[in-house]
Write a protein that holds these residues in place. Structure first.
Motif, mmCIF file in Angstrom:
data_model
loop_
_atom_site.group_PDB
_atom_site.id
_atom_site.type_symbol
_atom_site.label_atom_id
_atom_site.label_comp_id
_atom_site.label_asym_id
_atom_site.label_seq_id
_atom_site.Cartn_x
_atom_site.Cartn_y
_atom_site.Cartn_z
ATOM 1 N N SER A 227 38.414 53.806 45.877
ATOM 2 C CA SER A 227 37.457 53.765 46.976
ATOM 3 C C SER A 227 36.022 53.891 46.482
ATOM 4 O O SER A 227 35.745 54.529 45.459
ATOM 5 N N LEU A 255 37.722 48.263 39.756
ATOM 6 C CA LEU A 255 38.924 47.823 40.467
ATOM 7 C C LEU A 255 38.911 48.475 41.838
ATOM 8 O O LEU A 255 39.092 49.688 41.962
ATOM 9 N N THR A 256 38.655 47.690 42.871
ATOM 10 C CA THR A 256 38.465 48.267 44.199
ATOM 11 C C THR A 256 38.744 47.230 45.277
ATOM 12 O O THR A 256 38.698 46.019 45.019
ATOM 13 N N GLY A 257 39.020 47.716 46.456
ATOM 14 C CA GLY A 257 39.100 46.858 47.625
ATOM 15 C C GLY A 257 37.775 46.738 48.339
ATOM 16 O O GLY A 257 37.650 46.029 49.339
ATOM 17 N N HIS A 258 36.740 47.434 47.823
ATOM 18 C CA HIS A 258 35.412 47.440 48.444
ATOM 19 C C HIS A 258 34.429 46.675 47.559
ATOM 20 O O HIS A 258 33.431 47.219 47.094
ATOM 21 N N GLU A 259 34.710 45.405 47.353
ATOM 22 C CA GLU A 259 33.896 44.617 46.428
ATOM 23 C C GLU A 259 32.437 44.510 46.874
ATOM 24 O O GLU A 259 31.514 44.624 46.059
ATOM 25 N N LEU A 279 36.785 43.637 40.763
ATOM 26 C CA LEU A 279 38.061 42.960 40.978
ATOM 27 C C LEU A 279 38.915 43.709 41.994
ATOM 28 O O LEU A 279 38.947 44.941 42.009
ATOM 29 N N ARG A 280 39.598 42.964 42.835
ATOM 30 C CA ARG A 280 40.668 43.504 43.676
ATOM 31 C C ARG A 280 41.973 43.019 43.047
ATOM 32 O O ARG A 280 42.249 41.808 43.034
#
Length: 406
Positions: A227, A255-259, A279-280
């Motif tokens: 996060s 490495l995150t979903g919050h690019e 990157l996701r």
């Protein structure tokens, strides 16, 4: 032994498949059969991914979709229906232990107690969620939601013979909050990862993989995982990398979903975008990216509630042999990292970041190699699946393990 694990999750959370499914799968070898009851508002494709992960791990899985808004109303509305669902599954599956995670499932389990017979209760306290919402979500400590959460917390501490915590500090705080006469045992369990997957590469393989990515031998590669909410200080991560970049070659892999959040932080911090990869990636790909890095960054805002959290990324970094940059006062990170397996910041200020950048700008390959060995050793000792299985078994057997750092 049959366990019913009850959890209440948001749409974007993936803890069941990424954290708990591997732990419960490992417990199967010790004779523990786990069924998961999940309440969430996740989209169908997310639910099916979780279901598939549970089936692959040999776990039972039941999902209930939440449709009430806002979530505070959903929590209140689902306590009694959730209690009835727990009682039904206990009867149908022959459950020996109900393990609710955090506050809302605990309220369900408490409501279901008259229907559970001899079924035992083990509570996964999951930090200090009421206090965390005061510090980061705008709750008032005198408001109804906070008082309701604390009331459930206190009642569960009085009802559960065993309470799971992620840190020794959490165990001490909750012990002080238990009602008079209650004597729950506290077991500190790690946010474990499989040490066979999260492991360092041998030097030749690591060099070859870095070469494929265009990373030169003398480049210091930072990584940050997970996060990027404000309490994780994405701007400070950028500031640290930029400060080190003035002194040596660097690369940042996030490495995150919050690019979008990370790209905005890079822009605000005037860090050269060519030095950054955001990157996701699927969970299975995370170890491969960590294995090419040199330093794992786990900044977090220290506060009262953060004493009770154990960042999963720290477990992943250590097991992959990554020295860790972390903030003091967060969970048991000081005991985990110490002086050998990374660097600890007193606070996330410009001065602290600049002081650390001076150190990292001059750290040698030999010093990094020594720190990598220490990181792996500490990770295996504290964050491995074997450690998790041992402590979960102590809890499930209603034994009491010492409240040591997780």
């Amino acid at each position: 032994m049959r366990v019913l694990f009850v959890t209440w999750d948001g749409a974007a959370q993936s803890y069941v498949e990424s954290l708990f499914a591997p732990i419960f799968a490992a417990l199967r070898a010790r004779g523990v059969e786990t069924h998961i009851l999940q309440f969430s508002d996740a989209p169908p494709e997310h639910v099916e991914r979780t279901r598939a992960a549970c089936v692959a791990a040999g776990l039972g899985y039941v999902h209930h979709r939440l449709v009430v808004r806002p979530r505070a109303l959903a929590a209140a509305a689902w306590v009694l229906p959730g209690a009835l669902r727990i009682a039904t599954l206990v009867r149908e599956l022959g459950i020996d232990v109900v393990m609710p995670r955090a506050i809302v499932p605990a309220a369900m389990a408490l409501a279901a107690r008259p229907l559970l017979g001899r079924t035992r209760l083990v509570w996964d306290a999951d930090g200090l969620p009421a206090d965390e919402r005061v510090e980061f979500a705008g709750w008032s400590p005198s408001g109804l939601p906070y008082r309701a959460f604390r009331a459930v917390e206190r009642a569960t501490l009085g009802a559960a013979p065993v309470v799971l915590c992620r840190t020794a500090a959490a165990a001490r705080i909750l012990e002080q909050r238990r009602p008079p006469g209650a004597t729950p045992g506290f077991v500190v369990v790690p946010n474990a990862r499989d040490e066979r997957l999260f492991r360092p590469l041998d030097p030749d393989d690591r060099a070859a993989r870095r070469a494929v990515l265009g990373i030169e031998d003398d480049t210091l590669v930072f990584t940050a995982v997970g996060s990027l909410a404000p309490q994780y200080h994405p701007d400070a991560v950028v500031a640290l990398v930029r400060a080190v970049a003035r002194r040596r070659k660097v690369r940042l892999i996030v490495l995150t979903g919050h690019e979008v959040v990370m790209h905005e932080a890079v822009r605000r911090g005037a860090l050269d975008p060519a030095l950054v990869q955001v990157l996701r990636v699927p969970a299975d790909d995370v170890p491969g990216w960590l294995q090419v890095a040199d330093v794992g960054v786990a900044l977090r805002e220290p506060s009262f509630s953060q004493q009770a959290v154990a960042p999963i990324k720290v477990s992943e970094y250590l097991l992959c042999g990554l020295p860790v940059v972390a903030t003091r006062g967060v969970g048991d990170v000081e005991a985990l990292v110490g002086d050998e397996a990374g660097w600890l910041l007193v606070d996330v200020t410009e001065r602290s970041i600049e002081e650390l950048a001076l150190v990292l700008g001059e750290v040698t390959a030999a010093a990094l190699a020594t720190a990598r060995v220490a990181a792996r050793e500490r990770g295996v000792a504290a964050c491995s699946m074997a450690t998790a299985v041992q402590r979960y078994m102590a809890a499930l057997e209603v034994g009491v393990a010492p409240a040591e750092a997780g």
